[in-house]
Design a protein around this motif. Sequence first.
Motif, PDB file in Angstrom:
ATOM      1  N   CYS A 102      12.052  79.406  -0.880  1.00 16.94           N
ATOM      2  CA  CYS A 102      13.421  79.859  -1.114  1.00 16.94           C
ATOM      3  C   CYS A 102      13.260  81.411  -0.799  1.00 16.94           C
ATOM      4  CB  CYS A 102      13.709  79.644  -2.564  1.00 16.94           C
ATOM      5  SG  CYS A 102      15.179  80.319  -3.485  1.00 16.94           S
ATOM      6  N   ARG A 126      12.474  79.145   7.337  1.00 24.10           N
ATOM      7  CA  ARG A 126      13.319  79.593   6.377  1.00 24.10           C
ATOM      8  C   ARG A 126      12.482  80.613   5.538  1.00 24.10           C
ATOM      9  NH1 ARG A 126      17.140  78.553   2.058  1.00 24.10           N
ATOM     10  NH2 ARG A 126      15.725  80.166   1.128  1.00 24.10           N
ATOM     11  N   LYS A 131      18.036  87.920  -2.078  1.00 27.09           N
ATOM     12  CA  LYS A 131      18.186  86.774  -2.937  1.00 27.09           C
ATOM     13  C   LYS A 131      19.627  87.054  -3.796  1.00 27.09           C
ATOM     14  CE  LYS A 131      16.560  83.613  -2.664  1.00 27.09           C
ATOM     15  NZ  LYS A 131      16.863  82.536  -1.661  1.00 27.09           N
ATOM     16  N   PRO A 132      20.525  86.183  -3.536  1.00 28.30           N
ATOM     17  CA  PRO A 132      21.844  86.264  -4.274  1.00 28.30           C
ATOM     18  C   PRO A 132      21.473  85.535  -5.734  1.00 28.30           C
ATOM     19  CG  PRO A 132      22.017  84.565  -2.527  1.00 28.30           C
ATOM     20  CD  PRO A 132      20.773  85.155  -2.413  1.00 28.30           C
ATOM     21  N   GLU A 164      18.430  84.929   5.012  1.00 26.39           N
ATOM     22  CA  GLU A 164      19.958  85.123   4.445  1.00 26.39           C
ATOM     23  C   GLU A 164      20.175  86.843   4.394  1.00 26.39           C
ATOM     24  OE1 GLU A 164      21.141  83.235   0.643  1.00 26.39           O
ATOM     25  OE2 GLU A 164      23.079  84.210   0.658  1.00 26.39           O
ATOM     26  N   GLN A 182      21.618  83.858   8.148  1.00 28.32           N
ATOM     27  CA  GLN A 182      22.037  82.982   7.229  1.00 28.32           C
ATOM     28  C   GLN A 182      23.137  83.686   6.357  1.00 28.32           C
ATOM     29  OE1 GLN A 182      19.206  80.372   5.326  1.00 28.32           O
ATOM     30  NE2 GLN A 182      20.483  80.519   3.421  1.00 28.32           N
ATOM     31  N   GLY A 184      25.266  82.741   2.988  1.00 28.75           N
ATOM     32  CA  GLY A 184      25.037  81.837   1.827  1.00 28.75           C
ATOM     33  C   GLY A 184      26.263  81.524   1.190  1.00 28.75           C
ATOM     34  N   ALA A 185      26.117  80.390   0.630  1.00 29.19           N
ATOM     35  CA  ALA A 185      27.394  79.872  -0.214  1.00 29.19           C
ATOM     36  C   ALA A 185      28.082  80.775  -1.020  1.00 29.19           C
ATOM     37  CB  ALA A 185      26.955  78.713  -1.083  1.00 29.19           C
ATOM     38  N   ARG A 186      27.616  81.725  -1.704  1.00 26.55           N
ATOM     39  CA  ARG A 186      28.312  82.591  -2.431  1.00 26.55           C
ATOM     40  C   ARG A 186      29.190  83.635  -1.579  1.00 26.55           C
ATOM     41  NH1 ARG A 186      23.979  80.850  -4.002  1.00 26.55           N
ATOM     42  NH2 ARG A 186      23.730  79.937  -6.092  1.00 26.55           N
ATOM     43  N   LYS A 207      26.631  78.678   5.364  1.00 18.12           N
ATOM     44  CA  LYS A 207      26.603  77.752   4.310  1.00 18.12           C
ATOM     45  C   LYS A 207      27.950  77.355   3.979  1.00 18.12           C
ATOM     46  CE  LYS A 207      21.814  77.182   3.025  1.00 18.12           C
ATOM     47  NZ  LYS A 207      21.237  76.781   1.670  1.00 18.12           N
ATOM     48  N   ARG A 237      25.493  72.241   1.600  1.00 21.46           N
ATOM     49  CA  ARG A 237      24.518  72.525   0.549  1.00 21.46           C
ATOM     50  C   ARG A 237      25.160  72.281  -0.647  1.00 21.46           C
ATOM     51  NH1 ARG A 237      26.145  75.198  -3.257  1.00 21.46           N
ATOM     52  NH2 ARG A 237      24.320  76.697  -3.689  1.00 21.46           N
ATOM     53  N   ASP A 269      21.289  70.570   3.513  1.00 25.96           N
ATOM     54  CA  ASP A 269      20.215  71.295   2.728  1.00 25.96           C
ATOM     55  C   ASP A 269      20.235  70.533   1.278  1.00 25.96           C
ATOM     56  OD1 ASP A 269      19.090  72.607   0.834  1.00 25.96           O
ATOM     57  OD2 ASP A 269      20.046  74.611   1.309  1.00 25.96           O
ATOM     58  N   HIS A 272      19.048  72.756  -2.024  1.00 25.51           N
ATOM     59  CA  HIS A 272      20.021  73.437  -2.895  1.00 25.51           C
ATOM     60  C   HIS A 272      21.181  72.386  -3.227  1.00 25.51           C
ATOM     61  CE1 HIS A 272      18.266  76.941  -1.033  1.00 25.51           C
ATOM     62  NE2 HIS A 272      18.114  77.371  -2.301  1.00 25.51           N
ATOM     63  N   MET A 296      17.583  71.621   6.115  1.00 25.32           N
ATOM     64  CA  MET A 296      16.957  72.718   5.702  1.00 25.32           C
ATOM     65  C   MET A 296      16.230  72.475   4.442  1.00 25.32           C
ATOM     66  SD  MET A 296      18.394  76.652   4.579  1.00 25.32           S
ATOM     67  CE  MET A 296      18.311  77.285   6.203  1.00 25.32           C
ATOM     68  N   GLU A 298      13.377  73.532   1.113  1.00 19.71           N
ATOM     69  CA  GLU A 298      12.467  74.335   0.593  1.00 19.71           C
ATOM     70  C   GLU A 298      11.197  73.964   0.332  1.00 19.71           C
ATOM     71  OE1 GLU A 298      15.727  77.508  -1.384  1.00 19.71           O
ATOM     72  OE2 GLU A 298      14.757  76.154  -2.638  1.00 19.71           O
TER      73      GLU A 298
END
Length: 338
Positions: A102, A126, A131-132, A164, A182, A184-186, A207, A237, A269, A272, A296, A298
Amino acid sequence: MIVVMKPNSTQENIDNIVKTIHSLGLEAHLSKGQEVTLIGIVGDKEKFIQKNPQIMPGVERVITVSESYKLSNKKFHPEPTVVDVRGVKIGGDNFVIMAGPCAVESKEQLLESALAAKAGGAQILRGGAYKPRTSPYSFQGLEENGLKYMAEVRDITGMPVISEVTSLKAIDAAKEYVDILQIGARNMQNFELLKAAGKSGLPVLLKRGLSATIDEWLNAAEYIMSEGNPNVILCERGIRTYETSTRNTLDISAVPVLRAKSHLPIIVDPSHATGVRDYVAPLCKAAAAVGADGLMVEVHPNPACALSDGPQSLNPEDFKTVCDELRPFITLAGRKFE
Ligand code: PEP
Ligand code: MN
């Protein structure tokens, strides 16, 4: 809007239409298939319609694309997009596994993870450097040092790397070190970030947002592509639902839905999506069976000590087992996995 050329149309016919499109200040996107050539038009289509394109030499018909996303739309580009990352091909007939921790925690931890990923059959490493995290008190990543370790471990293992990016500053830093950005989802609808990723010149794995519909997701891809970057990879994800047994709910149906709507490669993924190590293996198999272009996952040398997402991370042996069990599913789906 799409101009479908006749099978016997000449290069001159095609050039003539492209010239007309450009003269109106619109963009032309050519898609040459085995038999037919399509010319996709982005911009104010009314201007083009006034030129009566249906009677231009070599034109078979003109189709209006009702969806707001055009460049990511399969109607614009019927052939699957294959993204080539240092010789690793994502999309088409290939099946690709991206695996790693991660978060990048140290060079040693990253190298151990990379060797485990490679031993299982993963082609791409990856690792998160920015990191969010949900809590501001959780480990936030090694930032640029983490990216440096990614590049160093790529040099040792030969694996292309993905990381990311969470800000414009992170994109600038990442461009120096990584092969795929990458989002990310957020940040799926962080439009400034999407535009900057589009301008970076690097492939972008996008994502799905936590609560994003598939059309919103494809419009997010369009933000990247409209900056002149065709190399977008979509990653399902998991989405927010009322279910609490898993961290998110893996929307496996997103794979065939995307396949019908878009030509972009689709990665799943399960780490997640579920947040639970034991559920990763079955969903890897489901993703391969349903026709995803890759995964993807982890992987951490010692998940119990991971600084983030330990409960969903596989240890090296479990990752190897998952990959071995996965191979027949990949073969059955008609994919190459090298
Ligand atoms: C990740 O891949 O490290 C990550 C944070 O994933 P997501 O954006 O899907 O939550
Ligand atoms: Mn994670």
